[in-house]
Every structure is written in structure tokens, then in C-alpha cells.
Design an enzyme around this catalytic site. Structure first.
Site, PDB file in Angstrom:
ATOM      1  N   ASP A  53       0.816  -1.215   0.000  1.00  0.00           N
ATOM      2  CA  ASP A  53       0.000   0.000   0.000  1.00  0.00           C
ATOM      3  C   ASP A  53       0.856   1.275   0.000  1.00  0.00           C
ATOM      4  OD1 ASP A  53      -1.678  -2.138   0.653  1.00  0.00           O
ATOM      5  OD2 ASP A  53      -2.929  -0.943   1.999  1.00  0.00           O
ATOM      6  N   HIS A  55      -1.150   4.623  -0.360  1.00  0.00           N
ATOM      7  CA  HIS A  55      -2.135   5.512   0.275  1.00  0.00           C
ATOM      8  C   HIS A  55      -1.801   6.998   0.182  1.00  0.00           C
ATOM      9  CE1 HIS A  55      -5.147   2.768   1.643  1.00  0.00           C
ATOM     10  NE2 HIS A  55      -4.270   2.003   2.275  1.00  0.00           N
ATOM     11  N   ASN A 113      -8.568  -2.701  -2.382  1.00  0.00           N
ATOM     12  CA  ASN A 113      -9.947  -2.416  -1.977  1.00  0.00           C
ATOM     13  C   ASN A 113     -10.255  -0.918  -2.003  1.00  0.00           C
ATOM     14  OD1 ASN A 113      -8.147  -2.450   0.403  1.00  0.00           O
ATOM     15  ND2 ASN A 113      -9.983  -1.907   1.544  1.00  0.00           N
ATOM     16  N   HIS A 114      -9.221  -0.067  -1.968  1.00  0.00           N
ATOM     17  CA  HIS A 114      -9.464   1.383  -2.042  1.00  0.00           C
ATOM     18  C   HIS A 114      -9.625   1.884  -3.475  1.00  0.00           C
ATOM     19  CE1 HIS A 114      -9.177   2.979   2.118  1.00  0.00           C
ATOM     20  NE2 HIS A 114      -8.672   1.776   2.314  1.00  0.00           N
ATOM     21  N   HIS A 163      -3.903  -8.139  -3.719  1.00  0.00           N
ATOM     22  CA  HIS A 163      -3.951  -7.124  -2.667  1.00  0.00           C
ATOM     23  C   HIS A 163      -4.287  -7.703  -1.290  1.00  0.00           C
ATOM     24  CE1 HIS A 163      -4.354  -3.336  -0.630  1.00  0.00           C
ATOM     25  NE2 HIS A 163      -5.545  -3.702  -0.195  1.00  0.00           N
ATOM     26  N   HIS A 237      -2.363  -4.813   2.159  1.00  0.00           N
ATOM     27  CA  HIS A 237      -3.669  -4.668   2.816  1.00  0.00           C
ATOM     28  C   HIS A 237      -3.633  -4.496   4.335  1.00  0.00           C
ATOM     29  CE1 HIS A 237      -7.993  -4.804   2.823  1.00  0.00           C
ATOM     30  NE2 HIS A 237      -8.125  -6.035   3.275  1.00  0.00           N
TER      31      HIS A 237
END
Length: 305
Positions: A53, A55, A113-114, A163, A237
Site C-alpha cells: 500500500d 495511500h 480495496n481502495h 492485494h 492490505h
């Protein structure tokens, strides 16, 4: 229409700047066409570096590239969650898209998932696009790319990157290959599980506290690895304070690539370098010091005034 100036896009994005709206649309359309050619289980050859990730932590993504090498010198797989929570989701995703457009064979982007309309409307990316562009068009262009992102990568046919994790509905890689991925991530089922599930010290399957996906244990992991002739499953994740964590007799590894997550967790980040399927080396890196990053004001001034 003039051909895309990909060098210019990469250069702008590298400076933590975002593109004019029309250029972003063209870049997104271009990358969608590239992603159309990719399989749900995209084959990748070693040597390759696997990342977790990000982010929206743009300056830490730059540190990742300083640690692992720049594209195209290094071949990368990013296992999703490029956006949300960090200050620079838009610039981070734009940078990764520009690199993908310029060197499609040197960077593989998986869906997290984002990378979803619903999640980005809650965790920051939608609001960031609204603030920076003054409308939601940029967000819409990016979500079209989300729908096209591939679900998994397979390194030398022996290391699966995804992921989140496994699904009770999926026993073989061929079942991943048949998923209809060009859609918003469903609330349940195989596609949902691949981006939402977590490994846990459970017998087989257990309900996930996340409200989506499953908790899966060593037994199902070993079965999946055996049936599909795999050596390892790489996933992201979950925040790992040490940057990476092996589980289940080293059949699974979590890789986390957002240092000092949310600018306060204090964790180290990692990337996993595979020289070949039997030779792997984690590279650790810390967050860029505040003196080297631009911290945006509490309310960002809209770009177009």
C-alpha cells in the site's frame, strides 16, 4: 489530436503536481486501453520488486523509488491501495499512471480495496479531487481506470501477488482468470475476497471484522499453494510495523510500503525484491523527514480561482 506527451506527464507528476483536467482524462483513457490487454492474472518475469500500500503518501513513494530503483531500471508490481488517507492521492495515482503509460511492461498495477468508488468517497480521494479541480471529473476518470486494473500478478508462474488474499470461492488460478473485473468491487464473492481478505491464525475460514472478505488460515493457504504449484503468496492490505511479515511456514508474505502510515504510525515500510523465485530480499525504508516534504495547509486552496 496530438499524441500524448508522456515524458511531460511523467515530469509533471514527478514534481508532485497534478495534470490539467483534460490531460488527466487523456492519460486515464490511454492507460485504460493498455489495461484492457492485461489478464486478471498478469504474468510477470523476475527480476521484479513487489510493493504494498502507498495511500497517497507521494513523498514516501519517491523514497520507495530511491530505495528500489527508478522505473524503467527496476520492474515493479504495486499491489493496490494507491489512494486515500494520504495528502497526495491524486498526485500519487497520476505519477503511477504516467509511469504505466510510458513503460507499460515495467510496472504492473493491481487493484486494492481502495480502488473503488464507494471507498474513495469516504476515505479522501473523492474530496481531494473536488478540492484540487473544483469538480468530480478527475475522480470519475480515475475510477474508470480502477475498474480496468488487474486483480493479480503471477511471477515466473510461481509467486502470486494479490492485494488482500484468498477466497473460499477460488481454488485455482483459472478461477481468478474468469472473473469479470471491469466493474465496481462487489460487496461479496470471489472478486471482493481477493482485495479484502486477511491471513489469520484460524483453522480454515472465519468471518472478517472488516465486514468484507474473509480471514483465512494456514491450511487453506497450503492447499491453495499446493494445488496451483506456487512457492509464495505476496499480499499487502495490512499495516506491518516491521515493513513485512512472513506467515504460514513462509508460504505467505505481507508487504507494506507506506512508512509512518497516516503520518503518525511510526512504522517502517518495505519492498520485496525477487532476483528469481528462490532469491528474495526485503528492502526497508523510513518516511521522508518533514523538512523534505510539503505539508499542505488544512484546507487546500482550489486550483482554479
Amino acid at each position: 489530436m496530438a499524441p500524448l506527451d508522456l515524458d511531460k506527464y511523467v515530469e509533471i507528476a514527478r514534481q508532485c503536481k497534478y495534470l490539467p483536467e483534460n490531460d488527466l482524462k487523456r492519460l486515464c483513457d490511454y492507460v485504460c486501453d493498455l489495461l484492457l490487454e492485461e489478464s486478471n492474472v498478469q504474468p510477470v518475469s523476475t527480476p521484479v520488486t513487489v510493493c504494498g500500500d502507498i495511500h497517497g503518501q507521494f513523498y514516501d513513494l519517491c523514497e520507495l523509488f530511491r530505495t528500489g530503483g527508478q522505473v524503467p531500471d527496476t520492474n515493479y508490481i504495486f499491489m493496490g491501495d494507491f489512494v486515500d488517507r494520504g495528502y497526495y492521492s491524486l498526485e500519487t495515482f497520476t505519477y503511477l499512471l504516467a509511469l504505466k503509460a510510458k513503460w507499460p511492461d515495467r510496472i504492473t498495477l493491481l487493484r486494492g480495496n481502495h480502488e473503488s468508488r464507494q471507498i474513495t468517497q469516504v476515505y479522501g480521494f473523492y474530496d481531494e479531487c473536488q478540492t484540487k479541480y473544483g469538480n468530480a471529473n478527475a475522480w470519475r476518470y480515475c475510477t474508470k481506470v480502477f475498474d480496468m486494473l488487474t486483480v493479480a500478478a503471477l511471477i515466473d508462474e510461481q509467486i502470486l501477488c494479490v492485494h488482500g488474499g484468498l477466497s473460499p470461492d477460488i481454488k485455482t488460478l483459472d478461477q481468478i482468470r474468469t472473473i469479470e473485473r471491469n466493474q465496481e468491487i462487489p460487496h461479496k464473492g470471489a472478486f471482493c475476497d481477493l482485495v479484502w481478505s486477511d491471513p489469520e491464525d484460524v483453522d480454515t475460514w472465519a468471518i472478517s471484522p472488516r465486514g468484507a472478505g474473509w480471514l483465512f488460515g494456514a491450511k487453506v493457504t497450503n492447499e491453495f499453494v499446493h494445488i496451483n504449484n506456487l512457492k509464495l503468496i505476496c499480499r499487502a492490505h495490512q499495516l506491518v510495523h516491521e515493513g513485512y511479515k512472513f506467515m504460514f511456514d513462509e508460504k505467505l508474505v505481507t508487504v507494506w510500503s507506506a512508512p509512518n502510515y497516516c503520518y503518525r504510525c511510526g512504522n517502517i515500510a518495505s519492498i520485496m525484491v525477487f532476483k528469481d523465485v528462490n532469491t528474495r530480499e526485503p528492502k526497508l525504508f523510513r518516511a521522508v523527514p518533514d523538512s523534505e516534504r510539503v505539508i499542505p495547509p488544512r484546507t487546500t486552496t482550489p486550483y482554479f480561482l
